[in-house]
Design a protein around this motif. Structure first.
Motif, mmCIF file in Angstrom:
data_model
loop_
_atom_site.group_PDB
_atom_site.id
_atom_site.type_symbol
_atom_site.label_atom_id
_atom_site.label_comp_id
_atom_site.label_asym_id
_atom_site.label_seq_id
_atom_site.Cartn_x
_atom_site.Cartn_y
_atom_site.Cartn_z
ATOM 1 N N PHE A 1 0.899 -1.394 -0.002
ATOM 2 C CA PHE A 1 -0.103 -0.028 -0.081
ATOM 3 C C PHE A 1 0.826 1.250 0.169
ATOM 4 C CE2 PHE A 1 -2.735 -3.171 1.669
ATOM 5 C CZ PHE A 1 -3.804 -3.138 1.047
ATOM 6 N N ASN A 2 1.632 1.384 -1.022
ATOM 7 C CA ASN A 2 2.507 2.469 -1.098
ATOM 8 C C ASN A 2 2.465 3.024 -2.634
ATOM 9 O OD1 ASN A 2 4.007 3.799 1.130
ATOM 10 N ND2 ASN A 2 4.519 1.695 1.450
ATOM 11 N N LYS A 3 3.122 3.963 -3.081
ATOM 12 C CA LYS A 3 2.752 4.705 -4.205
ATOM 13 C C LYS A 3 3.932 4.532 -5.466
ATOM 14 C CE LYS A 3 -0.819 7.291 -2.809
ATOM 15 N NZ LYS A 3 -1.228 8.853 -2.101
ATOM 16 N N TYR A 4 5.096 3.785 -5.186
ATOM 17 C CA TYR A 4 5.917 3.549 -6.264
ATOM 18 C C TYR A 4 5.397 2.788 -7.229
ATOM 19 C CZ TYR A 4 6.268 -0.333 -2.822
ATOM 20 O OH TYR A 4 6.381 -1.185 -1.867
ATOM 21 N N THR A 5 5.872 3.312 -8.566
ATOM 22 C CA THR A 5 5.437 2.503 -9.696
ATOM 23 C C THR A 5 6.296 1.185 -10.164
ATOM 24 O OG1 THR A 5 6.601 4.345 -10.954
ATOM 25 C CG2 THR A 5 4.186 4.367 -10.880
ATOM 26 N N ALA A 6 7.540 1.377 -10.190
ATOM 27 C CA ALA A 6 8.322 0.393 -10.381
ATOM 28 C C ALA A 6 8.191 -0.419 -9.151
ATOM 29 C CB ALA A 6 9.652 0.671 -10.888
ATOM 30 N N LEU A 7 8.571 -1.808 -9.238
ATOM 31 C CA LEU A 7 8.725 -2.319 -7.827
ATOM 32 C C LEU A 7 10.010 -1.978 -7.154
ATOM 33 C CD1 LEU A 7 7.431 -5.914 -8.143
ATOM 34 C CD2 LEU A 7 6.807 -4.431 -6.591
ATOM 35 N N PRO A 8 10.224 -1.662 -5.889
ATOM 36 C CA PRO A 8 11.613 -1.351 -5.231
ATOM 37 C C PRO A 8 12.162 -2.612 -5.032
ATOM 38 C CG PRO A 8 9.799 -1.417 -3.488
ATOM 39 C CD PRO A 8 9.153 -1.768 -4.805
ATOM 40 N N ILE A 9 12.834 -3.216 -6.099
ATOM 41 C CA ILE A 9 13.745 -4.309 -6.163
ATOM 42 C C ILE A 9 15.056 -4.125 -6.578
ATOM 43 C CG2 ILE A 9 13.684 -6.727 -6.937
ATOM 44 C CD1 ILE A 9 11.066 -6.320 -5.677
ATOM 45 N N ALA B 1 2.108 -2.419 -6.188
ATOM 46 C CA ALA B 1 2.908 -2.412 -7.705
ATOM 47 C C ALA B 1 1.906 -1.907 -8.491
ATOM 48 C CB ALA B 1 3.418 -3.679 -8.099
ATOM 49 N N THR B 2 2.199 -0.990 -9.510
ATOM 50 C CA THR B 2 1.287 -0.435 -10.515
ATOM 51 C C THR B 2 1.734 -1.346 -11.653
ATOM 52 O OG1 THR B 2 2.535 1.098 -10.988
ATOM 53 C CG2 THR B 2 0.481 1.453 -9.569
ATOM 54 N N VAL B 3 2.979 -1.542 -11.885
ATOM 55 C CA VAL B 3 3.562 -2.289 -13.037
ATOM 56 C C VAL B 3 4.600 -3.618 -12.484
ATOM 57 C CG1 VAL B 3 5.307 -2.156 -15.079
ATOM 58 C CG2 VAL B 3 3.585 -0.113 -14.264
ATOM 59 N N ILE B 4 4.366 -4.863 -13.021
ATOM 60 C CA ILE B 4 5.098 -5.823 -12.739
ATOM 61 C C ILE B 4 5.902 -6.494 -13.981
ATOM 62 C CG2 ILE B 4 5.166 -8.444 -11.695
ATOM 63 C CD1 ILE B 4 3.031 -7.503 -9.834
ATOM 64 N N ARG B 5 7.089 -6.266 -14.009
ATOM 65 C CA ARG B 5 7.887 -6.868 -15.083
ATOM 66 C C ARG B 5 8.582 -8.143 -14.786
ATOM 67 N NH1 ARG B 5 7.649 -2.860 -19.306
ATOM 68 N NH2 ARG B 5 7.333 -0.768 -18.131
ATOM 69 N N THR C 1 -0.164 -6.079 -3.264
ATOM 70 C CA THR C 1 -1.305 -5.146 -3.425
ATOM 71 C C THR C 1 -1.172 -4.387 -4.624
ATOM 72 O OG1 THR C 1 -0.338 -3.248 -2.128
ATOM 73 C CG2 THR C 1 -1.714 -4.903 -0.921
ATOM 74 N N LEU C 2 -2.141 -4.449 -5.402
ATOM 75 C CA LEU C 2 -2.371 -4.036 -6.945
ATOM 76 C C LEU C 2 -3.341 -2.968 -6.975
ATOM 77 C CD1 LEU C 2 -1.608 -7.691 -8.508
ATOM 78 C CD2 LEU C 2 0.164 -5.889 -7.901
ATOM 79 N N GLU C 3 -3.106 -1.799 -6.270
ATOM 80 C CA GLU C 3 -4.051 -0.776 -6.536
ATOM 81 C C GLU C 3 -4.486 -0.069 -7.720
ATOM 82 O OE1 GLU C 3 -4.797 1.118 -2.399
ATOM 83 O OE2 GLU C 3 -6.343 -0.474 -2.789
ATOM 84 N N ASP C 4 -3.591 0.540 -8.169
ATOM 85 C CA ASP C 4 -3.637 1.238 -9.375
ATOM 86 C C ASP C 4 -3.033 0.413 -10.551
ATOM 87 O OD1 ASP C 4 -4.861 3.360 -8.616
ATOM 88 O OD2 ASP C 4 -3.152 3.999 -7.466
ATOM 89 N N PHE C 5 -3.202 -0.932 -10.693
ATOM 90 C CA PHE C 5 -2.205 -1.812 -11.271
ATOM 91 C C PHE C 5 -2.523 -1.288 -13.015
ATOM 92 C CE2 PHE C 5 -1.236 -6.081 -12.981
ATOM 93 C CZ PHE C 5 -0.035 -5.981 -12.570
ATOM 94 N N SER C 6 -1.439 -1.320 -13.692
ATOM 95 C CA SER C 6 -1.824 -1.078 -15.102
ATOM 96 C C SER C 6 -1.035 -2.255 -16.228
ATOM 97 C CB SER C 6 -0.954 -0.016 -15.398
ATOM 98 O OG SER C 6 -0.024 0.295 -15.149
ATOM 99 N N LEU C 7 0.038 -2.765 -15.643
ATOM 100 C CA LEU C 7 0.781 -3.677 -16.430
ATOM 101 C C LEU C 7 1.281 -5.089 -15.849
ATOM 102 C CD1 LEU C 7 2.116 -3.870 -19.498
ATOM 103 C CD2 LEU C 7 4.160 -3.263 -18.456
#
Ligand SMILES: *[C@@H]1O[C@H](CO)[C@@H](O)[C@H](O)[C@H]1NC(C)=O
Ligand SMILES: *[C@@H]1O[C@H](CO)[C@@H](O)[C@H](O)[C@H]1NC(C)=O
Ligand SMILES: *[C@@H]1O[C@H](CO)[C@@H](O)[C@H](O)[C@H]1NC(C)=O
Ligand SMILES: *[C@@H]1O[C@H](CO)[C@@H](O)[C@H](O)[C@H]1NC(C)=O
Ligand SMILES: *[C@@H]1O[C@H](CO)[C@@H](O)[C@H](O)[C@H]1NC(C)=O
Ligand SMILES: *[C@@H]1O[C@H](CO)[C@@H](O)[C@H](O)[C@H]1NC(C)=O
Ligand SMILES: *[C@@H]1O[C@H](CO)[C@@H](O)[C@H](O)[C@H]1NC(C)=O
Length: 818
Positions: free
Chosen positions: A126-134, A151-155, A173-179
């Protein structure tokens, strides 16, 4: 005023915050809890030995190394629900013991990585980063077990640094998930995967399938798809072969029928053994209703279901059906023919279920909270393996029909029919239960006493709580195995006996209408180990004493004693614990009361008898009474005019044979002392020449009183004269005050001749003075006599004493003065 007020408010707020800054809630010296303290920064004064630091629910926006450097023992840090935007994990570089770090529900956009070697639990969900902080720093966090991410994007490359870590749980958690790039998730190595999709978006099917290929335990929340089922991509069979999940839980599923069927097909084909779907909403296809469109699907499902799949337990909870024109029969057929052990359909408003066509593999069926009726499984002989059947909260009405439903279920052990509308009409129906049934729950129905005519013979545990049972009929049924019986919340007026339940060990009769429980309970039920009888409206009276005695003798078998046992009646005692209620033995034991009263009466009689016999109290009483009466009369009627005529106090008449007594007792006693009594007496006062009767009359008329010394001698020899006198003059009857009778010896009535009417009357009135034989009583006798004759005579009478020769030729002893 206004600026001042503002300053005041501001200052208070500041002080409040300052105060909060300084004062963590201290529960334990190693825990510092600053949760919900309106903090904007990490406080400066955290105790250095803190192990657990809770900073959740604050407004902290940034962290710095200096804030944590001194907390070298820190193990758990909770920064959940703050306003952190940038996270540099190197601020925790000196907190080498840090194991739990919760940064969920912040606004983190950017993460600067750092290896935290001992970290086991890292939550950045439940945070706002787009790319996963990996970052590759995570590669060395070998102790990591729990990883929470959003995540919003998972590659595909995102999880590459986790591939070699053995994780326990990954929470995504995939709240604003797009890809989502397919097969990205499968790089993870975790036993449990928990994915939360956004509540208002289409879920990603590749993610679902990949999730199933990633972990054994998979939980997915929010499965929705709003466009046509025709756009829904069918799963690829090659993918299916990789599925690892055995326990799958889908929470909040809102999909069209055909999509649900496809997912179901996939799952059925997979190694999933336990499927739980909770909060499931079926919807019809959006464009037109075309059942035939998915009939092929249904058919393939049917074929699959009839195969031996891996599925063992299916649970559907809270099912909402938004499809209106739909042949549910097809669905029931599918369910009933599933080759699974456990089937739960809970809260689905299901009105019916079919009997399986062939021997069913069901062992556990839970259809609680539906709309099932008495028609369920009637004449159904295929549920032979069924052990547990739970039909709580449905619409069953006939207990007899329920019993017939079970009659073919050869293995049934446990049946829960609680919270239905069950009743039993004893006259109408016989019952036939499965013989194997040992535990039956019939609580919260409408059963009455006749329920005991319709119970399984081998029942061990029976729950009849919250029904309308008023008594347990004796001798109706014998339930030899019954060990546990719950009759709480009924209308029982007394404890049931154990005549039919020889093995009863636990009995619950709480919350009934028992006023005075019978005291022979434990005698009749020797095997009972626990009796719960509290919360009844006990009437605290004598009859309850027996129950209290029972409690004392029961050896702690009464559960809930003493708190649950309170007096209800009488109202003065309401709320008193039975423990504190005491009545004396005497007040309650009628026999004892009678015996006591009898004893007291006997003692009283004995005392009275003793007083009468040994002290002659009645004699004293009578004498005292006569004395007071005489005194009173003397006081009231002082003769005035008569006094001049009277010369003597009394005239004495007696038999010659009693002369000795008169000379030795009467005269000395009356003539002695101050109040000397003047007597008209034999030797002194007889006037010769006059007739006897004349002498008597003269003497009587000159005397104030007349004393007759009565004895049998007197009656026989003297009384004839007086009887005649009384008959002619009636003097005594008019002025009976002047007559004194002394009874020297008792006169038996037969001695008195019949013609002596006056004497008889006088004797009958008992107005005589008895001469006491006992010396001790004589003083009172004399006092009484004196009182009777005492009168003040005129003084001239003193000198007037004449000697007279008395020749008592007659038998009269008559002494008249003058
Ligand atoms: C801190 O206090 C809150 C309530 O004020 C409580 O919910 C929380 O569990 C506490 N935290 C710890 C670590 O005990
Ligand atoms: C941190 O606090 C949140 C909110 O109070 C709570 O849900 C969470 O379980 C806590 N995390 C840890 C690791 O104690
Ligand atoms: C779901 O997907 C369909 C088709 O891809 C799209 O038309 C629809 O807008 C999506 N719904 C939401 C809420 O994103
Ligand atoms: C059940 O699902 C509906 C929509 O499908 C949702 O609005 C509701 O919050 C869910 N209830 C629970 C308890 O999850
Ligand atoms: C089925 O339910 C029973 C009773 O709750 C339970 O003991 C058993 O483990 C379950 N079996 C499966 C396969 O889930
Ligand atoms: C099951 O029985 C019903 C009627 O009893 C029948 O119509 C149906 O075809 C049967 N189904 C199977 C699969 O045997
Ligand atoms: C029946 O199923 C419901 C829903 O899963 C569950 O809450 C309940 O405990 C089950 N009842 C029994 C007796 O297993």
């Amino acid at each position: 005023m206004r600026p001042l007020t503002n300053i005041y408010v501001f200052a208070s707020a500041f002080i409040f915050m300052l105060w909060n800054n300084i004062q963590p809630t201290v529960e334990n010296e190693f825990i510092a809890n600053y949760s919900s303290s309106l903090l904007t920064n990490v406080p400066k004064n955290i105790p250095v030995h803190t192990h657990i630091l809770d900073l959740s629910h604050n407004r902290i926006s940034g962290l710095s190394i200096s804030e944590f450097i001194s907390l070298s023992d820190l193990q758990v840090l909770n920064l959940s629900r703050n306003l952190i935007t940038e996270l540099d994990l190197s601020v925790f570089i000196y907190n080498e013991d840090l194991e739990y770090l919760d940064l969920s529900h912040n606004n983190i956009l950017k993460v600067y990585c750092q290896t935290l070697a001992n970290l086991r639990h890292l939550d950045m969900s439940f945070n706002k980063y787009t790319a996963l902080p990996i970052c590759q720093e995570f590669r060395n966090m070998f102790h990591l077990e729990y990883l929470g991410l959003s995540a919003t994007v998972i590659r595909r490359s995102d999880f590459r640094y986790f591939t070699h870590l053995q994780l326990h749980t990954v929470f995504l958690t995939l709240e604003d998930f797009s890809l989502y790039e397919p097969q990205s998730l499968t790089a993870l190595n975790t036993r449990t995967l928990h994915i939360v999709f956004a509540a208002n978006r289409n879920f990603s099917f590749p993610l679902l399938y990949d999730g199933m290929s990633t972990s054994e335990n998979l939980k997915i929340v929010n499965l929705r798809y709003t466009s046509s089922y025709k756009d829904f991509p069918s799963p690829h069979l090659t993918l299916l072969k990789k599925i690892k999940t055995t326990v799958l839980m889908l929470d909040t599923v809102d999909l069209q029928w055909p999509i649900i069927l496809q997912i179901f097909l996939l799952i059925w084909y997979s190694p999933v053994e336990h499927l739980t779907v909770t909060n499931l909403t079926f919807r019809g296809p959006l464009e037109g209703l075309a059942e035939y469109d998915f009939l092929p699907l249904l058919n393939s499902l049917k074929q699959l279901i009839s195969l031996d799949g891996s599925m063992k337990a299916l649970t559907l909870e809270h099912v909402h059906n938004k499809v209106y024109y739909f042949n549910q029969e097809i669905l029931y057929r599918q369910f009933s023919e599933m080759k699974i052990a456990n089937l739960t359909i809970y809260d689905a408003y299901m009105p019916h279920m079919l009997c399986p066509n062939r021997t069913s593999s069901f062992q556990y069926v839970n259809f609680s909270h539906n709309a099932l009726t008495d028609e369920l499984f009637q004449n159904c002989g295929t549920l032979t393996d069924l052990k547990y059947l739970i039909l709580q909260r449905n619409k069953f009405e006939s207990l007899a029909k329920v019993s017939f439903m079970t009659s073919h279920m050869k293995s049934l052990k446990y049946l829960d029919m609680s919270s239905n509308l069950l009743s039993h009409d004893g006259a109408d129906a016989r019952c036939q239960w499965a013989e194997s049934l040992s535990e039956l729950d019939l609580s919260s129905n409408q059963l009455t006493d006749v329920v005991f005519e319709c119970l399984p013979v081998n029942i061990k545990t029976l729950n009849l709580q919250n029904n309308q049972i008023a008594s347990v009929p004796r001798g109706v049924t014998e339930l030899k195995s019954l060990a546990e019986l719950n009759l709480a919340l009924n209308r029982l007026a007394d404890l049931p006996g154990c005549s039919g339940f020889s093995s009863l060990e636990f009995l619950n009769t709480e919350m009934n209408l028992i006023l005075t429980p019978s005291a022979d309970f434990f005698q009749s039920c020797p095997r009972v180990r626990e009796l719960q009888a509290g919360h009844n409206p006990f009437k605290c009276s004598c009859e309850l004493q027996d129950f209290l005695r029972l409690e004392r003798r029961s050896g702690g078998k009464l559960a809930g004693w003493p708190a649950a046992y309170l007096c209800e009646y009488p109202s003065a005692l309401r709320g008193t614990q039975l423990k504190d209620f005491h009545l004396s033995e005497l007040a309650c034991n009628t026999a004892l009361l009678l015996v006591t009263a009898l004893l007291l009466t006997l003692v009283l009689v004995a005392v009275v008898a003793f007083l009468c016999i040994y002290l002659d109290v009645p004699w004293y009483v009578r004498m005292t009474w006569q004395w007071t009466q005489t005194k009173r009369r003397a006081w009231h009627s002082r003769p005035e005019g008569q006094e001049t005529v009277l010369q003597f106090h009394a005239f004495v008449s007696y038999s010659e044979r009693d002369a000795l007594w008169v000379k030795n007792e009467l005269i000395p006693n009356l003539e002695k002392g101050e109040d000397c009594v003047q007597l008209c007496q034999h030797e002194r006062n007889f006037i010769p020449g006059k007739s006897i009767v004349e002498n008597i009359i003269t003497c009587i008329e000159k005397s104030y009183k007349s004393i007759f010394v009565l004895s049998p001698n007197f009656v026989q020899s003297e009384w004839c004269h007086y009887e005649l006198y009384f008959a002619h003059h009636k003097l005594f009857s008019e002025n009976s005050n002047s007559l004194i009778l002394i009874l020297l010896e008792p006169i038996p009535p037969y001695i008195i001749p019949a013609r002596y009417h006056k004497l008889k009357a006088l004797m009958a009135k008992r107005t005589y003075l008895e001469w006491p034989k006992e010396r001790s009583k004589r003083a009172l006798f004399w006092a009484n006599l004196r009182a009777a004759i005492s009168i003040n005579l005129p003084t001239y009478f003193e000198a007037n004493e004449e000697e007279s020769d008395v020749t008592s030729t007659s038998s009269i002893s008559q002494y008249v003065n003058n």
